[in-house]
Design a protein around this motif. Structure first.
Motif, PDB file in Angstrom:
ATOM      1  N   LEU A 171       0.836  -1.205   0.000  1.00  0.00           N
ATOM      2  CA  LEU A 171       0.000   0.000   0.000  1.00  0.00           C
ATOM      3  C   LEU A 171       0.871   1.256   0.000  1.00  0.00           C
ATOM      4  O   LEU A 171       0.562   2.237  -0.698  1.00  0.00           O
ATOM      5  N   ALA A 172       1.949   1.236   0.794  1.00  0.00           N
ATOM      6  CA  ALA A 172       2.830   2.402   0.842  1.00  0.00           C
ATOM      7  C   ALA A 172       3.306   2.738  -0.565  1.00  0.00           C
ATOM      8  O   ALA A 172       3.329   3.905  -0.980  1.00  0.00           O
ATOM      9  N   ARG A 173       3.654   1.709  -1.324  1.00  0.00           N
ATOM     10  CA  ARG A 173       4.108   1.919  -2.706  1.00  0.00           C
ATOM     11  C   ARG A 173       2.977   2.515  -3.552  1.00  0.00           C
ATOM     12  O   ARG A 173       3.196   3.478  -4.301  1.00  0.00           O
ATOM     13  N   LEU A 174       1.776   1.964  -3.409  1.00  0.00           N
ATOM     14  CA  LEU A 174       0.637   2.484  -4.189  1.00  0.00           C
ATOM     15  C   LEU A 174       0.345   3.939  -3.824  1.00  0.00           C
ATOM     16  O   LEU A 174      -0.183   4.697  -4.635  1.00  0.00           O
ATOM     17  N   LEU A 175       0.675   4.334  -2.569  1.00  0.00           N
ATOM     18  CA  LEU A 175       0.449   5.715  -2.127  1.00  0.00           C
ATOM     19  C   LEU A 175       1.591   6.646  -2.535  1.00  0.00           C
ATOM     20  O   LEU A 175       1.566   7.832  -2.229  1.00  0.00           O
ATOM     21  N   GLY A 176       2.610   6.085  -3.179  1.00  0.00           N
ATOM     22  CA  GLY A 176       3.671   6.936  -3.702  1.00  0.00           C
ATOM     23  C   GLY A 176       4.901   7.055  -2.819  1.00  0.00           C
ATOM     24  O   GLY A 176       5.735   7.933  -3.051  1.00  0.00           O
ATOM     25  N   ALA A 177       5.014   6.190  -1.816  1.00  0.00           N
ATOM     26  CA  ALA A 177       6.197   6.251  -0.957  1.00  0.00           C
ATOM     27  C   ALA A 177       7.468   6.148  -1.798  1.00  0.00           C
ATOM     28  O   ALA A 177       7.513   5.416  -2.794  1.00  0.00           O
ATOM     29  N   GLY A 178       8.496   6.876  -1.375  1.00  0.00           N
ATOM     30  CA  GLY A 178       9.737   6.859  -2.126  1.00  0.00           C
ATOM     31  C   GLY A 178      10.586   5.635  -1.825  1.00  0.00           C
ATOM     32  O   GLY A 178      11.297   5.130  -2.684  1.00  0.00           O
ATOM     33  N   ARG A 179      10.501   5.161  -0.565  1.00  0.00           N
ATOM     34  CA  ARG A 179      11.330   4.031  -0.159  1.00  0.00           C
ATOM     35  C   ARG A 179      10.560   3.290   0.932  1.00  0.00           C
ATOM     36  O   ARG A 179      10.046   3.910   1.868  1.00  0.00           O
ATOM     37  N   VAL A 180      10.489   1.963   0.800  1.00  0.00           N
ATOM     38  CA  VAL A 180       9.733   1.146   1.753  1.00  0.00           C
ATOM     39  C   VAL A 180      10.677   0.106   2.351  1.00  0.00           C
ATOM     40  O   VAL A 180      11.320  -0.647   1.622  1.00  0.00           O
ATOM     41  N   ILE A 181      10.738   0.106   3.675  1.00  0.00           N
ATOM     42  CA  ILE A 181      11.679  -0.751   4.400  1.00  0.00           C
ATOM     43  C   ILE A 181      10.900  -1.616   5.381  1.00  0.00           C
ATOM     44  O   ILE A 181       9.997  -1.123   6.064  1.00  0.00           O
ATOM     45  N   GLY A 182      11.259  -2.895   5.453  1.00  0.00           N
ATOM     46  CA  GLY A 182      10.546  -3.778   6.367  1.00  0.00           C
ATOM     47  C   GLY A 182      11.486  -4.567   7.249  1.00  0.00           C
ATOM     48  O   GLY A 182      12.636  -4.814   6.881  1.00  0.00           O
ATOM     49  N   SER A 183      10.985  -4.948   8.434  1.00  0.00           N
ATOM     50  CA  SER A 183      11.731  -5.881   9.259  1.00  0.00           C
ATOM     51  C   SER A 183      10.896  -7.133   9.440  1.00  0.00           C
ATOM     52  O   SER A 183       9.666  -7.078   9.452  1.00  0.00           O
ATOM     53  N   ALA A 184      11.574  -8.264   9.564  1.00  0.00           N
ATOM     54  CA  ALA A 184      10.878  -9.543   9.747  1.00  0.00           C
ATOM     55  C   ALA A 184      11.796 -10.466  10.533  1.00  0.00           C
ATOM     56  O   ALA A 184      12.916 -10.083  10.875  1.00  0.00           O
ATOM     57  N   GLY A 185      11.295 -11.669  10.814  1.00  0.00           N
ATOM     58  CA  GLY A 185      11.989 -12.528  11.767  1.00  0.00           C
ATOM     59  C   GLY A 185      12.765 -13.692  11.171  1.00  0.00           C
ATOM     60  O   GLY A 185      13.194 -14.586  11.911  1.00  0.00           O
ATOM     61  N   SER A 186      12.970 -13.725   9.871  1.00  0.00           N
ATOM     62  CA  SER A 186      13.783 -14.810   9.293  1.00  0.00           C
ATOM     63  C   SER A 186      14.330 -14.359   7.947  1.00  0.00           C
ATOM     64  O   SER A 186      13.788 -13.447   7.302  1.00  0.00           O
TER      65      SER A 186
END
Lengths: 342, 342
Positions: A171-186
């Motif tokens: 969704l962030a990308r669809l809203l036009g975010a310039g950079r999307v960063i995620g954290s996860a557990g593996s």
């Protein structure tokens, strides 16, 4: 004619899961029991549905502490098919979204919020419990109403491989975010975020201090943080936040299972120094955003622009295992249980 | 003709205070020095003012840690009278608001933000450093733009006998707040809040845990908290907050003098549970609200509806003592230094 006569399965009973004890820390299968009960009569205004898909969600861990009554049917989002109806707004065969999950059959009524689902070409049934359900709505409300993502923003999402997180990243990308960063557990989840869901960067929070990994992934800082986690993730986000950053806080998975509250961020005062806004929200208070969310997302789903990230456990017997597995992070995306074929 | 020839005092020097060392913890007079210097020439575009009133403010404690250069003139809001001018927008005799405080005379220019003050009947000069200055503007921005006080709200204000707090309490009432509660550091201040400033309830935070005292003063909870303090006040406010409460955080007096950050609220997760908004702000970023604030407040001041709560130290020699006294809470309302008669 009794209601049970209409069941194609021929059974006059249904199965449900009850909570039998309050957990200290992480719940186990011991805190639940499968019970079999006679099907209730279909009173005027209600309809009997056979559940097809059940949703298990992080908020349920909290419900176990005090909200859910012991030795009684549990609450949860579900999609079912009407098998008998005395609700004028529901016809036999209708697919219905309702909140009486954790059971094979349920009496529902539109007066109490059950909703006959519209058919959209290219939108599968499971989407109504994930992308278009409370999970997706959490991402939408968090990123739009609460955090106000703007084109060009750098957005950080914790628990990014989970239901809310995997929707929020896209969704962030669809809203036009310039950079999307995620954290996860593996490592597998991290790869999934970048390779399948289109995150620009992702890291495994086991690989080192969150603050260091985030600072490396977002060398110019972040504008928005969608917090599912709290604790050291929140502290790291505050540290990396640019002036006038916004934090939408929609839950703290890490906290639900610990008796002690997590350490609060030591850098909380940066909220003043950087004019940061930290705002909590409960998706159940934003039901009025649902129509807007569907209008926004359905064309994207139908056009194949959104990855529907789901882990589906097959069979009603697996519902407790699915719930515990979700709490332990064994899902990728929305965790669902298929209780009957659509 | 040199600039100094015009000074009525006849002196060709001026006096200023410099910071001479970085403090660890609470600063003392040892961290400052009074210096005497020749008056600079009045270059085209600038004007020489004799300062009449100086403002000492909590934010200056932070400036001492890194912002202020050592052994150099300090920054601070002041009001002076023009004694010589080569700035076309300033005439000799004009009263001027500027930021070159901590000295008896200063070279200012409208290009650098100095402002000839309008005359409003019934509005004394000191109001421009308190109610109508950055102090009052902090209260206004905090309660309107950040917290969004609405009629009927219960509003809690910490450091309520200070400059921002004493303005905020009265402003909350003017904005229609239903109940205004303040905390302060002595019985005399508490009495002042209730008897003079019209707070509905107030307590001395030395008298017991803040959370308990606040819960007693606001049995139905609070909607808005204007935070000047952080620490246990912030934790208490979160605990007493109603759903959808708003916290405007404009500084943490308690923190400026301690090497360790204060304990963060242990109940921070309530921000999610109660959909609370916690937002920091820096008044210097809200200069565009100044005109709106003056338009709102000047009629209230002129009509005598606002108590101008000030502690005025007489004479330039008292400026360091005034600053340290303000940090130690020895002021009621805005702390000012009168350096010359208006």
């Amino acid at each position: 004619m009794t209601s049970t006569d209409t069941l194609t399965s021929g059974t006059r009973t249904f199965r449900a899961v009850h909570q039998t004890a309050r957990p200290q820390g992480m719940p186990t299968a011991e805190h639940f029991a499968f019970v079999e009960e006679p099907l209730p009569a279909v009173e005027p205004g209600s309809a009997l549905v056979e559940n097809l898909l059940l949703s298990v969600d992080p908020y349920m861990r909290e419900a176990m502490d005090s909200v859910w009554e012991l030795n009684a049917p549990l609450e949860g989002r579900a999609v079912g098919r009407v098998v008998e109806s005395r609700d004028p707004a529901l016809a036999v065969g209708d697919l219905v979204f309702h909140r009486k999950g954790w059971r094979t059959h349920a009496l529902v009524s539109t007066a109490e919020g059950a909703r006959a689902l519209p058919h959209h070409e290219g939108v599968p049934l499971s989407a109504w419990l994930g992308l278009l359900g409370g999970t997706g709505l959490s991402a939408y409300v968090g990123l739009t109403r609460v955090a106000g993502v703007r084109p060009g923003d750098t957005v950080f999402i914790s628990a990014a491989a989970g239901g809310v997180g995997s929707t929020a990243g896209q969704l962030a990308r669809l809203l036009g975010a310039g950079r999307v960063i995620g954290s996860a557990g593996s490592a597998a989840k991290v790869a999934h975020l970048v390779d399948v869901l289109g995150f620009d960067a992702a890291f495994d929070y086991h690989d080192g201090p969150v603050a260091e990994q985030l600072a490396k992934a977002a060398p110019d800082g972040i504008d928005v943080y969608l917090d599912n986690v709290g604790g050291d993730h929140l502290e790291a986000a505050i540290a990396s936040m640019r002036p006038h950053g916004r934090i939408a806080w929609c839950g703290a998975v890490a906290q639900y299972n610990s008796a002690e509250p997590p350490a609060a961020p030591r850098n909380l005062y940066d909220i003043v120094e950087k004019s940061i806004r930290l705002e909590g929200f409960l998706v159940r208070e934003h039901g009025d955003a649902q129509a807007e969310w569907e209008e926004f997302l359905v064309p994207h789903i139908a056009a194949g622009r959104v990855v529907r990230d789901e882990t589906v456990v097959e069979g009603f017997d697996g519902v407790v295992e699915a719930f515990l597995g979700m709490l332990a992070g064994r899902n990728t995306g929305k965790m669902l249980v298929r209780t009957a074929a659509a």
